[in-house]
Design a protein around this motif. Structure first.
Motif, PDB file in Angstrom:
ATOM      1  N   THR A   9       0.878  -1.158   0.000  1.00 21.38           N
ATOM      2  CA  THR A   9       0.000   0.000   0.000  1.00 21.38           C
ATOM      3  C   THR A   9       0.920   1.213   0.000  1.00 21.38           C
ATOM      4  N   VAL A  10       0.849   1.970  -1.075  1.00 20.18           N
ATOM      5  CA  VAL A  10       1.785   3.060  -1.322  1.00 20.18           C
ATOM      6  C   VAL A  10       1.150   4.386  -0.915  1.00 20.18           C
ATOM      7  N   ARG A  11       1.987   5.287  -0.389  1.00 17.97           N
ATOM      8  CA  ARG A  11       1.481   6.626  -0.096  1.00 17.97           C
ATOM      9  C   ARG A  11       0.939   7.238  -1.391  1.00 17.97           C
ATOM     10  N   PRO A  12      -0.219   7.863  -1.357  1.00 19.18           N
ATOM     11  CA  PRO A  12      -0.807   8.420  -2.590  1.00 19.18           C
ATOM     12  C   PRO A  12       0.127   9.379  -3.333  1.00 19.18           C
ATOM     13  N   ASP A  13       0.949  10.119  -2.607  1.00 18.49           N
ATOM     14  CA  ASP A  13       1.859  11.069  -3.244  1.00 18.49           C
ATOM     15  C   ASP A  13       3.111  10.402  -3.817  1.00 18.49           C
ATOM     16  N   ALA A  14       3.270   9.090  -3.599  1.00 20.69           N
ATOM     17  CA  ALA A  14       4.498   8.398  -3.989  1.00 20.69           C
ATOM     18  C   ALA A  14       4.277   7.301  -5.026  1.00 20.69           C
ATOM     19  N   VAL A  15       3.081   7.213  -5.581  1.00 17.91           N
ATOM     20  CA  VAL A  15       2.771   6.110  -6.506  1.00 17.91           C
ATOM     21  C   VAL A  15       3.674   6.125  -7.733  1.00 17.91           C
ATOM     22  N   ALA A  16       3.891   7.270  -8.341  1.00 22.49           N
ATOM     23  CA  ALA A  16       4.734   7.334  -9.543  1.00 22.49           C
ATOM     24  C   ALA A  16       6.172   6.942  -9.221  1.00 22.49           C
ATOM     25  N   GLU A  17       6.698   7.428  -8.113  1.00 21.22           N
ATOM     26  CA  GLU A  17       8.069   7.096  -7.718  1.00 21.22           C
ATOM     27  C   GLU A  17       8.195   5.608  -7.392  1.00 21.22           C
ATOM     28  N   PHE A  18       7.210   5.068  -6.676  1.00 19.98           N
ATOM     29  CA  PHE A  18       7.202   3.637  -6.346  1.00 19.98           C
ATOM     30  C   PHE A  18       7.183   2.811  -7.627  1.00 19.98           C
ATOM     31  N   THR A  19       6.304   3.165  -8.546  1.00 20.01           N
ATOM     32  CA  THR A  19       6.159   2.405  -9.789  1.00 20.01           C
ATOM     33  C   THR A  19       7.452   2.419 -10.597  1.00 20.01           C
ATOM     34  N   ALA A  20       8.125   3.546 -10.663  1.00 17.35           N
ATOM     35  CA  ALA A  20       9.377   3.636 -11.413  1.00 17.35           C
ATOM     36  C   ALA A  20      10.443   2.723 -10.802  1.00 17.35           C
ATOM     37  N   ALA A  21      10.579   2.749  -9.492  1.00 15.68           N
ATOM     38  CA  ALA A  21      11.557   1.885  -8.824  1.00 15.68           C
ATOM     39  C   ALA A  21      11.162   0.419  -8.953  1.00 15.68           C
ATOM     40  N   ALA A  22       9.883   0.139  -8.810  1.00 18.08           N
ATOM     41  CA  ALA A  22       9.400  -1.243  -8.897  1.00 18.08           C
ATOM     42  C   ALA A  22       9.644  -1.827 -10.289  1.00 18.08           C
ATOM     43  N   ARG A  23       9.518  -1.025 -11.309  1.00 18.03           N
ATOM     44  CA  ARG A  23       9.782  -1.508 -12.669  1.00 18.03           C
ATOM     45  C   ARG A  23      11.243  -1.909 -12.843  1.00 18.03           C
ATOM     46  N   LEU A  40       4.429  -6.651 -12.033  1.00 18.26           N
ATOM     47  CA  LEU A  40       3.905  -5.622 -11.144  1.00 18.26           C
ATOM     48  C   LEU A  40       2.500  -5.287 -11.616  1.00 18.26           C
ATOM     49  N   LEU A  41       1.542  -5.353 -10.695  1.00 17.61           N
ATOM     50  CA  LEU A  41       0.143  -5.053 -11.014  1.00 17.61           C
ATOM     51  C   LEU A  41      -0.382  -3.952 -10.097  1.00 17.61           C
ATOM     52  N   ARG A  42      -1.313  -3.163 -10.621  1.00 19.97           N
ATOM     53  CA  ARG A  42      -1.966  -2.116  -9.844  1.00 19.97           C
ATOM     54  C   ARG A  42      -3.439  -2.491  -9.696  1.00 19.97           C
ATOM     55  N   ALA A  43      -3.963  -2.328  -8.501  1.00 24.03           N
ATOM     56  CA  ALA A  43      -5.383  -2.611  -8.270  1.00 24.03           C
ATOM     57  C   ALA A  43      -6.227  -1.656  -9.107  1.00 24.03           C
ATOM     58  N   ARG A  44      -7.233  -2.181  -9.738  1.00 27.66           N
ATOM     59  CA  ARG A  44      -8.084  -1.356 -10.600  1.00 27.66           C
ATOM     60  C   ARG A  44      -8.888  -0.335  -9.814  1.00 27.66           C
ATOM     61  N   ASP A  45      -9.193  -0.646  -8.568  1.00 30.98           N
ATOM     62  CA  ASP A  45     -10.023   0.262  -7.770  1.00 30.98           C
ATOM     63  C   ASP A  45      -9.217   1.099  -6.773  1.00 30.98           C
ATOM     64  N   ASP A  46      -7.892   0.956  -6.786  1.00 28.47           N
ATOM     65  CA  ASP A  46      -7.057   1.711  -5.849  1.00 28.47           C
ATOM     66  C   ASP A  46      -5.639   1.809  -6.409  1.00 28.47           C
ATOM     67  N   ALA A  47      -5.310   2.929  -7.005  1.00 28.75           N
ATOM     68  CA  ALA A  47      -4.008   3.105  -7.658  1.00 28.75           C
ATOM     69  C   ALA A  47      -2.841   3.027  -6.682  1.00 28.75           C
ATOM     70  N   ALA A  48      -3.120   3.109  -5.390  1.00 28.00           N
ATOM     71  CA  ALA A  48      -2.058   3.054  -4.389  1.00 28.00           C
ATOM     72  C   ALA A  48      -1.795   1.631  -3.895  1.00 28.00           C
ATOM     73  N   THR A  49      -2.510   0.653  -4.428  1.00 24.25           N
ATOM     74  CA  THR A  49      -2.268  -0.750  -4.080  1.00 24.25           C
ATOM     75  C   THR A  49      -1.556  -1.398  -5.252  1.00 24.25           C
ATOM     76  N   LEU A  50      -0.292  -1.760  -5.024  1.00 25.66           N
ATOM     77  CA  LEU A  50       0.536  -2.379  -6.056  1.00 25.66           C
ATOM     78  C   LEU A  50       1.012  -3.733  -5.574  1.00 25.66           C
ATOM     79  N   THR A  51       0.974  -4.701  -6.483  1.00 25.37           N
ATOM     80  CA  THR A  51       1.268  -6.088  -6.124  1.00 25.37           C
ATOM     81  C   THR A  51       2.281  -6.688  -7.090  1.00 25.37           C
ATOM     82  N   PHE A  52       3.263  -7.360  -6.510  1.00 22.86           N
ATOM     83  CA  PHE A  52       4.192  -8.156  -7.306  1.00 22.86           C
ATOM     84  C   PHE A  52       3.674  -9.588  -7.336  1.00 22.86           C
ATOM     85  N   LEU A  53       3.584 -10.162  -8.534  1.00 25.28           N
ATOM     86  CA  LEU A  53       3.275 -11.581  -8.706  1.00 25.28           C
ATOM     87  C   LEU A  53       4.539 -12.228  -9.229  1.00 25.28           C
ATOM     88  N   GLU A  54       5.056 -13.169  -8.462  1.00 25.46           N
ATOM     89  CA  GLU A  54       6.341 -13.778  -8.793  1.00 25.46           C
ATOM     90  C   GLU A  54       6.194 -15.291  -8.868  1.00 25.46           C
TER      91      GLU A  54
END
Length: 94
Positions: A9-23, A40-54
């Motif tokens: 669960t990512v801080r709303p102000d940090a989603v872009a930064e998190f996504t860049a590092a996660a990629r 890396l997947l993003r929840a469709r109903d909550d852009a601040a929920t990001l999940t790694f499927l490995e």
């Protein structure tokens, strides 16, 4: 094969930064021996929920991944951008 689902669960102000590092983590992890898939997947109903499927070949592959330079560098960055610890569950076929 071992599958891991790690949800942050990512801080709303940090989603872009998190996504860049996660990629970066995804790209480096896919190149590892023993890695079957890494997404890396993003929840469709909550852009601040990001999940790694490995998917990993075995425990040795996971241990090597967890000790890798990209993992030990990027995961602390992702944690700093999150609201708390991620939910991580490992699965295996029955």
């Amino acid at each position: 094969m071992i599958r891991i689902i790690a949800t942050f669960t990512v801080r709303p102000d940090a989603v872009a930064e998190f996504t860049a590092a996660a990629r970066q983590l995804v790209e480096a992890s896919r190149a590892e021996s023993g890695n079957i898939s890494y997404e890396l997947l993003r929840a469709r109903d909550d852009a601040a929920t990001l999940t790694f499927l490995e998917a990993w070949a075995d425990d040795d592959a996971i241990e090597t991944h967890n000790a890798s330079a990209h993992f030990t560098t990027i995961i602390p960055q992702l944690l700093a951008l999150s609201t708390g610890a991620p939910a991580i569950v490992q699965y295996e076929p029955t």
